[in-house]
Design a protein around this motif. Structure first.
Motif, short mmCIF file in Angstrom:
data_model
loop_
_atom_site.label_atom_id
_atom_site.label_comp_id
_atom_site.label_asym_id
_atom_site.label_seq_id
_atom_site.Cartn_x
_atom_site.Cartn_y
_atom_site.Cartn_z
N VAL A 123 0.85 -1.18 0.00
CA VAL A 123 0.00 0.00 0.00
C VAL A 123 0.89 1.23 0.00
O VAL A 123 1.80 1.36 0.84
N TYR A 124 0.66 2.14 -0.94
CA TYR A 124 1.45 3.36 -1.08
C TYR A 124 0.54 4.58 -1.01
O TYR A 124 -0.60 4.55 -1.51
N VAL A 125 1.05 5.67 -0.43
CA VAL A 125 0.42 6.99 -0.49
C VAL A 125 1.50 7.98 -0.91
O VAL A 125 2.55 8.07 -0.26
N ASN A 126 1.23 8.70 -1.99
CA ASN A 126 2.23 9.63 -2.54
C ASN A 126 3.60 8.96 -2.65
O ASN A 126 4.64 9.53 -2.29
N ASN A 127 3.59 7.70 -3.12
CA ASN A 127 4.79 6.91 -3.34
C ASN A 127 5.50 6.51 -2.04
O ASN A 127 6.64 6.01 -2.09
N ASN A 128 4.88 6.71 -0.90
CA ASN A 128 5.42 6.26 0.39
C ASN A 128 4.80 4.91 0.73
O ASN A 128 3.56 4.77 0.78
N LEU A 129 5.63 3.92 1.01
CA LEU A 129 5.15 2.59 1.35
C LEU A 129 4.64 2.59 2.79
O LEU A 129 5.39 2.85 3.73
N LEU A 130 3.32 2.28 2.94
CA LEU A 130 2.74 2.17 4.28
C LEU A 130 3.00 0.80 4.88
O LEU A 130 3.05 0.65 6.11
N ASP A 168 -3.83 -5.41 9.78
CA ASP A 168 -4.06 -4.00 10.09
C ASP A 168 -4.13 -3.23 8.76
O ASP A 168 -3.12 -2.90 8.15
N ALA A 169 -5.36 -2.97 8.29
CA ALA A 169 -5.58 -2.33 6.99
C ALA A 169 -6.06 -0.89 7.18
O ALA A 169 -6.84 -0.38 6.38
N LEU A 170 -5.59 -0.23 8.27
CA LEU A 170 -5.97 1.15 8.57
C LEU A 170 -4.71 1.97 8.79
O LEU A 170 -3.76 1.49 9.43
N ALA A 171 -4.70 3.19 8.25
CA ALA A 171 -3.55 4.08 8.47
C ALA A 171 -4.02 5.52 8.57
O ALA A 171 -5.02 5.91 7.97
N GLU A 172 -3.24 6.30 9.39
CA GLU A 172 -3.45 7.74 9.46
C GLU A 172 -2.37 8.36 8.58
O GLU A 172 -1.17 8.24 8.84
N ILE A 173 -2.77 9.03 7.47
CA ILE A 173 -1.82 9.37 6.41
C ILE A 173 -1.56 10.87 6.27
O ILE A 173 -0.98 11.30 5.27
N SER A 174 -1.95 11.69 7.25
CA SER A 174 -1.78 13.15 7.10
C SER A 174 -0.32 13.52 6.91
O SER A 174 -0.01 14.50 6.20
N SER A 175 0.61 12.77 7.51
CA SER A 175 2.03 13.13 7.41
C SER A 175 2.58 12.91 6.01
O SER A 175 3.66 13.42 5.68
N PHE A 176 1.87 12.15 5.18
CA PHE A 176 2.35 11.89 3.83
C PHE A 176 1.78 12.87 2.80
O PHE A 176 2.14 12.81 1.62
N LEU A 177 0.86 13.74 3.23
CA LEU A 177 0.17 14.62 2.28
C LEU A 177 0.89 15.96 2.20
O LEU A 177 1.31 16.52 3.21
N THR A 178 1.02 16.47 1.00
CA THR A 178 1.65 17.78 0.76
C THR A 178 0.67 18.78 0.18
O THR A 178 1.00 19.95 0.03
N SER A 179 -0.51 18.33 -0.17
CA SER A 179 -1.54 19.20 -0.74
C SER A 179 -2.82 19.02 0.05
O SER A 179 -3.10 17.93 0.58
N PHE A 181 -3.96 13.86 -3.65
CA PHE A 181 -2.83 12.97 -3.45
C PHE A 181 -3.07 11.73 -4.29
O PHE A 181 -4.13 11.56 -4.90
N ASN A 182 -2.10 10.86 -4.37
CA ASN A 182 -2.30 9.61 -5.07
C ASN A 182 -2.00 8.45 -4.14
O ASN A 182 -1.24 8.60 -3.18
N TYR A 183 -2.62 7.33 -4.42
CA TYR A 183 -2.34 6.13 -3.64
C TYR A 183 -2.42 4.91 -4.54
O TYR A 183 -3.00 4.95 -5.62
#
Length: 644
Positions: free
Chosen positions: A216-223, A268-279, A283-285
């Protein structure tokens, strides 16, 4: 608190972004949003199951929208395109029905002629004293079943901070579990990056961390990597993972075995992703299998995002879900915005107006995005169910006597509870209509759902009148006096015509003083002219004898040209002689046995040639015809060739 579900049969619908096949539902309200569910497992789980999931409804002043996701899996390779009959799930003993109409998007082939569909329904319930939701899943065919149940619940809390959420359903690829977005997931409302942003994956059959997992990726960051048997479904080894969460006042909380940190791992299929967002608005995932060559059933049903928006509330309204009959149109509506976008745009008169007209022949899921300014909006669903028209299985008619009412129409269908009518008359339970006059009828078949189908049929007419007359004589030389005898039956009214000119209703004779062909026609009917019958014949008036003599005949018993004779337009008497090539007489005689071959055509046979050899022969003939007081005579000689 007890959860009580009352099902309104409101089918969900979705928002389809441009250049994406995934569809989105979004909303903003005061309270908290909850995501939870379980999976009954994969192949072979065909027993009736009961499952309880803890759910605290104590602080909710009411329940708003509730969306229920599910996955239909068809591994029947002989019938991968089969429709889904009703599968009734009970939640707290109240029914939720999944069938082909609750599918999202079109069929997606998985592999080996298998197929998968994402389903989404909108349901509604109230809170009572209960600490769990009770799911009862019926026994299903292990080759074609519905599984992967997940609820997104709006818990309304008066005076609470506003919460936003998005449901992104996977209609693009049920097989590879790949969902990816570029600058589109949060074009709805700006995100407050000072608050938690929740990301929950709703997946199926991610079984073990042994190469079967998905990244699972958010803004190209692997969760992280997700796989395994979710705690809520631990007794079903092929259940897969899903993120259970609660989002309230900008804080993401984990339920079940899911944690609200920035990682995903195992179940665990839940994440808090605010730290990965720049806009604040995009964003993309991406969710992607680690080892697609060895594992091919890590299905993702949807992703659910929860966050706090900086937008203010605004009033809006949207059309209710509706059902229409095929070939009908309906106007959809949305209010409260300065700009609108309907998706998908198929079968709509416009996609950016508030009130598009739907005209289509199949059911459609729509969403409308309503903007109150340039950056804040809500996306609301509308489902148009198009009911197919009923079909006749057979329609038969029996003709009526022309002036009577003895006709019948017998119509039938394969429906239950249907009704029938003709020419807009009173509906009746059967399609049997008797005592009908000849003519055209509109037969209407109406189903219990109100949809109807028309068919125009004709009750034929049986005419019992027979028009007929004789002419004596029917031919001859001028002046020719012809008498007509009317021999019609079942008629009391008549009209005669001579070469198309009416002669009235009583026409007994006519004197023809010039040569030609004259057409005599009689129309006869009882009382109704529509029941008329017609008869005609030609009178031939001529002043000469016409003779035709062949120059070849073939007496070989093939039924063609076997006898030498002459063709005339009148019966004749023939005196004749036939000679061979040396002038020796072969036969001679007199014949008057002319055979009528058609109107004004006669054949007089003279010689069968049975004992004669092939060669050329000569003839002499004296031909005489008598008609009325006129006599014609012709002397003719020539040759003929006998061939075998």
């Amino acid at each position: 608190m007890r959860i009580f579900l009352k099902i309104f049969f409101i089918c969900s619908s979705f928002h389809l972004f441009s250049q994406q096949s995934n569809q989105i539902i979004s909303n903003s309200f005061h309270g908290k949003v909850i995501g939870l569910g379980f999976n009954k497992g994969g192949y072979g789980v065909n027993l009736t199951l009961e499952k309880k999931i803890l759910f605290d409804c104590g602080e909710c002043s009411g329940i708003g929208n509730v969306y229920m996701l599910a996955f239909e899996y068809n591994v029947d390779q002989m019938n991968p395109n089969a429709n889904l009959d009703d599968r009734t799930l009970l939640i707290n003993d109240l029914p939720v029905i999944f069938n082909s109409e609750s599918r999202v998007g079109s069929k997606k082939l998985i592999e080996n002629q298998r197929s998968g569909y994402v389903h989404l329904k909108q349901i509604s319930f109230n809170c009572l004293i209960e600490d769990s939701l009770k799911f009862n899943i019926p026994s299903q065919n292990s080759e074609h079943f519905v599984s992967g149940f997940y609820l997104v619940i709006e818990c309304l809390i008066s005076g609470s901070e506003k919460v936003d959420y998005e449901i992104v359903t996977n209609t693009e690829n049920s097989n590879v579990n790949l969902i990816s977005y570029e600058n589109s997931a949060f074009n709805a409302n700006p995100i407050n990056l000072n608050k938690d942003v929740g990301f929950a994956v709703v997946g199926l059959a991610m079984n073990f961390l042994n190469g079967d997992e998905s990244e699972v990726y958010v803004n190209n960051n692997l969760l992280g990597y997700i796989a395994g048997t979710d705690l809520s479904s631990q007794e079903f080894i092929t259940s897969g993972v899903r993120g259970h969460f609660e989002y309230k006042s900008g804080v993401l909380s984990g339920l079940d075995d899911d944690t609200p940190d920035s990682l995903m791992y195992g179940t665990d299929a839940l994440a808090e992703i605010s730290s990965f967002l720049t806009s604040t608005n995009s964003f993309n995932y991406k969710i992607e299998r680690v080892n697609p060559e060895n594992h091919n059933d890590n299905y993702v049903i949807a992703s659910v995002f929860s966050y706090t928006s900086t937008c203010e509330d605004f009033p809006y309204s949207v059309s209710s879900d509706t059902t229409i009959c095929r070939n009908e149109s309906i106007q959809l509506s949305a209010t409260g915005g300065i700009r609108y976008e309907w998706q998908p745009y198929y079968d709509l008169s416009c996609s950016t107006c508030p009130n598009p007209i739907f005209t289509g022949d199949s059911s459609r899921f729509y969403t409308v995005r309503i903007w109150n300014n340039d950056s804040c909006s809500v996306v609301r669903p509308v489902k148009v169910n198009v009911t197919q028209l009923p079909e006749f299985s057979s329609i038969t008619t029996t003709a009526s006597t022309c002036e009577g009412t003895t006709g019948k129409i017998i119509a039938s269908s394969n429906l239950t509870g249907e009704s029938y009518a003709i020419n807009g008359g009173t509906a009746q339970a059967t399609g049997n209509f008797f005592n009908l006059a000849p003519g055209f009828y509109t037969v209407t078949l109406q189903a219990l759902n109100g949809c109807s189908k028309d068919s125009i049929v004709e009750v034929g007419s049986v005419i019992s009148t027979n028009a007929y007359f004789t002419a004596n004589p029917a031919q001859g030389a001028p002046p020719l006096w012809v008498n007509f005898s009317n021999q019609s039956t079942n008629a009391s009214n008549y009209e005669w015509f001579l070469n198309g000119v009416s002669q009235g209703n009583n026409y007994n004779s006519e004197l023809f003083d010039t040569t030609g062909i004259y057409n005599i026609e009689l129309i006869a009917w009882p009382n109704n002219p529509a029941c008329a019958d017609t008869f005609s014949l030609n009178i031939h008036v001529f002043d000469s004898l016409i003779v035709q003599i062949p120059n070849v005949f073939t007496p070989n018993n093939d039924g063609k040209n076997d006898i030498f004779g002459i063709n005339t337009n009148l019966p004749v008497t023939v005196e004749y002689q036939l000679f061979n090539r040396w002038g020796n007489e072969m036969i001679s005689g007199t014949k008057s046995n002319a055979i009528s071959t058609s109107t004004n055509a006669y054949f007089t046979p003279l010689w069968d040639g049975k004992d004669a050899t092939e060669g050329v022969y000569f003839y002499k003939m004296k031909i005489k015809a008598v008609s009325e007081d006129k006599i014609w005579e012709e002397n003719m000689d020539g040759f003929l060739e006998l061939l075998r």
